[in-house]
Design an enzyme around this catalytic site. Structure first.
Site, short mmCIF file in Angstrom:
data_model
loop_
_atom_site.label_atom_id
_atom_site.label_comp_id
_atom_site.label_asym_id
_atom_site.label_seq_id
_atom_site.Cartn_x
_atom_site.Cartn_y
_atom_site.Cartn_z
N HIS A 61 0.84 -1.21 0.00
CA HIS A 61 0.00 0.00 0.00
C HIS A 61 0.88 1.26 0.00
O HIS A 61 1.22 1.79 1.06
CB HIS A 61 -0.89 -0.04 1.25
CG HIS A 61 -2.03 0.92 1.21
ND1 HIS A 61 -3.29 0.60 1.64
CD2 HIS A 61 -2.11 2.20 0.80
CE1 HIS A 61 -4.09 1.63 1.50
NE2 HIS A 61 -3.39 2.63 1.00
N LEU A 64 2.42 6.52 -4.82
CA LEU A 64 3.59 7.07 -5.51
C LEU A 64 3.24 8.35 -6.27
O LEU A 64 4.13 9.03 -6.78
CB LEU A 64 4.19 6.04 -6.47
CG LEU A 64 4.88 4.84 -5.81
CD1 LEU A 64 5.40 3.88 -6.87
CD2 LEU A 64 6.02 5.28 -4.89
N ARG A 65 1.94 8.65 -6.38
CA ARG A 65 1.43 9.93 -6.91
C ARG A 65 1.64 10.16 -8.40
O ARG A 65 1.20 11.17 -8.91
CB ARG A 65 2.04 11.12 -6.14
CG ARG A 65 1.86 11.09 -4.65
CD ARG A 65 0.40 11.08 -4.24
NE ARG A 65 0.23 11.30 -2.81
CZ ARG A 65 -0.82 10.85 -2.13
NH1 ARG A 65 -1.79 10.18 -2.73
NH2 ARG A 65 -0.91 11.08 -0.84
N ASN A 95 -4.91 5.94 -6.98
CA ASN A 95 -5.58 7.25 -6.85
C ASN A 95 -4.66 8.37 -7.34
O ASN A 95 -4.26 9.26 -6.61
CB ASN A 95 -6.08 7.51 -5.42
CG ASN A 95 -4.99 7.52 -4.38
OD1 ASN A 95 -3.91 6.94 -4.58
ND2 ASN A 95 -5.24 8.16 -3.25
N ASP A 153 -8.90 2.64 -3.46
CA ASP A 153 -8.36 3.20 -2.21
C ASP A 153 -8.29 4.73 -2.22
O ASP A 153 -7.95 5.35 -3.22
CB ASP A 153 -6.96 2.66 -1.93
CG ASP A 153 -6.42 3.22 -0.63
OD1 ASP A 153 -7.02 2.96 0.42
OD2 ASP A 153 -5.43 3.97 -0.67
N HIS A 180 -11.13 0.05 0.85
CA HIS A 180 -10.92 1.13 1.83
C HIS A 180 -12.27 1.25 2.53
O HIS A 180 -13.20 1.85 2.00
CB HIS A 180 -10.53 2.41 1.07
CG HIS A 180 -10.52 3.65 1.89
ND1 HIS A 180 -9.43 4.49 1.94
CD2 HIS A 180 -11.46 4.22 2.68
CE1 HIS A 180 -9.70 5.52 2.73
NE2 HIS A 180 -10.94 5.38 3.18
N HIS A 233 -5.57 -0.97 5.54
CA HIS A 233 -5.39 -0.19 6.78
C HIS A 233 -6.51 -0.32 7.82
O HIS A 233 -7.17 0.65 8.14
CB HIS A 233 -5.16 1.29 6.45
CG HIS A 233 -6.06 1.89 5.38
ND1 HIS A 233 -7.43 1.73 5.35
CD2 HIS A 233 -5.75 2.67 4.31
CE1 HIS A 233 -7.92 2.38 4.31
NE2 HIS A 233 -6.93 2.95 3.66
N ASN A 279 -6.24 8.93 7.15
CA ASN A 279 -7.51 8.25 6.96
C ASN A 279 -7.28 6.78 6.59
O ASN A 279 -6.62 6.51 5.60
CB ASN A 279 -8.30 8.95 5.84
CG ASN A 279 -9.74 8.49 5.82
OD1 ASN A 279 -10.22 7.91 6.79
ND2 ASN A 279 -10.42 8.72 4.71
N ASP A 306 0.80 2.44 3.87
CA ASP A 306 -0.08 3.53 3.43
C ASP A 306 0.73 4.83 3.32
O ASP A 306 0.25 5.91 3.71
CB ASP A 306 -1.28 3.71 4.35
CG ASP A 306 -2.36 4.60 3.72
OD1 ASP A 306 -2.21 4.99 2.55
OD2 ASP A 306 -3.36 4.89 4.42
O1 DOR Z 1 -4.45 9.07 4.76
C1 DOR Z 1 -4.73 8.72 3.64
N1 DOR Z 1 -4.11 9.22 2.57
N2 DOR Z 1 -5.71 7.82 3.46
C2 DOR Z 1 -6.17 7.51 2.24
O2 DOR Z 1 -7.05 6.70 2.15
C3 DOR Z 1 -5.65 8.17 1.03
C4 DOR Z 1 -4.28 8.64 1.27
C5 DOR Z 1 -3.81 9.57 0.20
O3 DOR Z 1 -3.88 9.20 -0.98
O4 DOR Z 1 -3.32 10.65 0.51
#
Ligand code: DOR
Length: 424
Positions: A61, A64-65, A95, A153, A180, A233, A279, A306
């Protein structure tokens, strides 16, 4: 490529039930031999005396953006952070912008991972198109492109009928759907756990039940379909108990917990510390203890970071406005030592199993082992050295951690990916 000999370390390889003092010979990126003593014969020697040698950690999890938010992280900076944290495989969450909901996006991330060459970069494909929760993606295309699982997620898949279909569809590929778990109505507007701290700070909370009602529903759907549900998570005691009971009934369920949920509670938010805003939220001590017990007794299968990097300007905003997320790759080992090894909850082989072997199994990867013939993906650790967390020195672009200033035990000395040093 010169041979590498890792000499005299305590080699921990749960997949082969190995725990003892061995030498490891690496030849052309693979593990060539493991013996109590191997002569150097011109190999490059890494002295591991007094150190632990483990299979490289596998993160199920990781955010990497890329594509789209290269200001927060790139495949390259994320891989550097992974290597620094002892990880040799990362599974990138979809995401991104655009979402990894089609072959092209998955191919791009995989290619970028190969170009960087510091860790094995795999992807988790999106479950629904655009992660909108309306229409399932082409599972066949995404698995064919090399995705190891599917998930929206960051968002829950709220539609029960779509989840039913997703579990049925993914079953034919013998791969998990990663949920999620967060009921959108129960969590709406929440920025932290709903409890005494949220009331004191005057912040809107998310109850633990926002997670557990979805866990309960999806366990029922996994039971109905025979599909494989994996919960990302997990954060609450109720969810752990639901999974425990479901496993006893034989439901095909696996789940993960993050280091921060094992180590911290909602008290970490203190005076509106956005670096502890995550989260699912950090919850109560009772929840934390249930997560520890769940990980110990096997209800929770593995640890996943995460890792969720953000920019300074986003994270250093007022609490309500700041995004959720903690930069977790570089602190994972130290936090796990504090939360699990020091209190005697897990032994080192058990911790390595939950950081390497189990996540590799869930991802369906031939990783997380030091078998002869396997890729030489491994990490050399000092189990007793101490260090102070200074997020400014993170190699990740996300420099936000609720562990800033904490003294942790357990240092990653070297990470070898395909036999080559990949340290951040
Ligand atoms: O804290 C979090 N950050 N929870 C998530 O479900 C998404 C993640 C994010 O992509 O920043």
């Amino acid at each position: 490529m010169a041979k590498v000999l890792i000499k005299g370390g305590r080699v921990i390889d749960p997949a082969n039930k190995r725990d003892g003092r061995f030498d490891i010979l690496i030849d052309r990126g693979k593990i060539a031999d493991i013996q109590p003593s191997i002569p150097a014969n011109g190999s490059k020697v890494i002295d591991a005396d007094g150190k632990l040698v483990a299979p490289g950690f596998v993160d199920l999890h990781t955010h990497l953006r890329e594509p789209g938010r290269e200001d927060k992280e790139t495949v390259e900076s994320g891989c550097r952070a992974a290597a620094k944290g002892g990880f040799t495989t990362v599974c990138a969450m979809p995401n991104t912008s655009p979402a990894i909901d089609h072959r092209g996006a998955a191919d791009f991330v995989h290619q970028e991972g190969r170009r960087v060459g510091l860790a094995s970069v795999r992807t988790i494909g999106a479950l629904t198109k655009g992660r909108q929760g309306k229409e399932l993606t082409d599972f066949g295309e995404l698995f064919d492109a090399g995705c190891v699982a599917l998930s929206d997620d960051g968002n829950v898949l709220a539609d029960g009928m779509l989840m039913r279909r997703a579990l049925e569809y993914a079953k034919t590929f013998e791969r998990p759907i990663i949920q999620h778990a967060e009921d959108p109505a129960l969590a709406a507007g929440g920025v932290m756990h709903e409890g005494i701290v949220s009331v004191t700070l005057g912040l809107r909370g998310m109850p633990a039940q926002a997670e557990s009602v979805i866990v309960s529903r999806d366990l029922a759907l996994a039971e109905l379909t025979g599909g494989w549900i994996h919960f990302a998570h997990l954060s609450s005691a109720i969810s752990v108990e639901l999974v425990r009971q479901a496993k006893r009934r034989g439901v095909h369920v696996t789940c993960e917990v993050t280091p921060h949920h094992l180590a911290l509670t909602h008290e970490a938010i203190g005076e509106f510390n956005t670096h502890a805003k995550v989260n699912p939220p950090l919850r109560t001590e009772e929840d934390r203890l249930a997560l520890l017990e769940g990980l110990r007794d096997g209800t929770i299968d593995c640890i996943a970071t995460d890792h969720a990097p953000h920019t300074d300007w986003e994270k250093d905003a007022e609490f309500d406005a700041a995004p959720f997320g903690i930069s977790g790759l570089e602190t994972a080992l130290g936090v796990c030592v504090e939360a699990l090894i020091k209190p005697g909850l897990l032994t080192w082989p058990q911790l390595v199993e939950r950081l390497s072997t189990a996540p590799a199994r869930i991802a369906g990867l031939e990783a997380g082992t030091l078998s002869v013939g396997a890729e030489a993906d491994l990490t050399v650790l000092d189990p007793s050295a101490q260090w102070t967390v200074d997020p400014k020195r993170f190699v990740s672009k996300g420099r936000h951690s609720p562990f800033a200033g904490r003294v942790l035990t357990g240092v990653v000395l070297r990470t070898l990916y395909r036999g080559v040093e990949a340290d951040g």
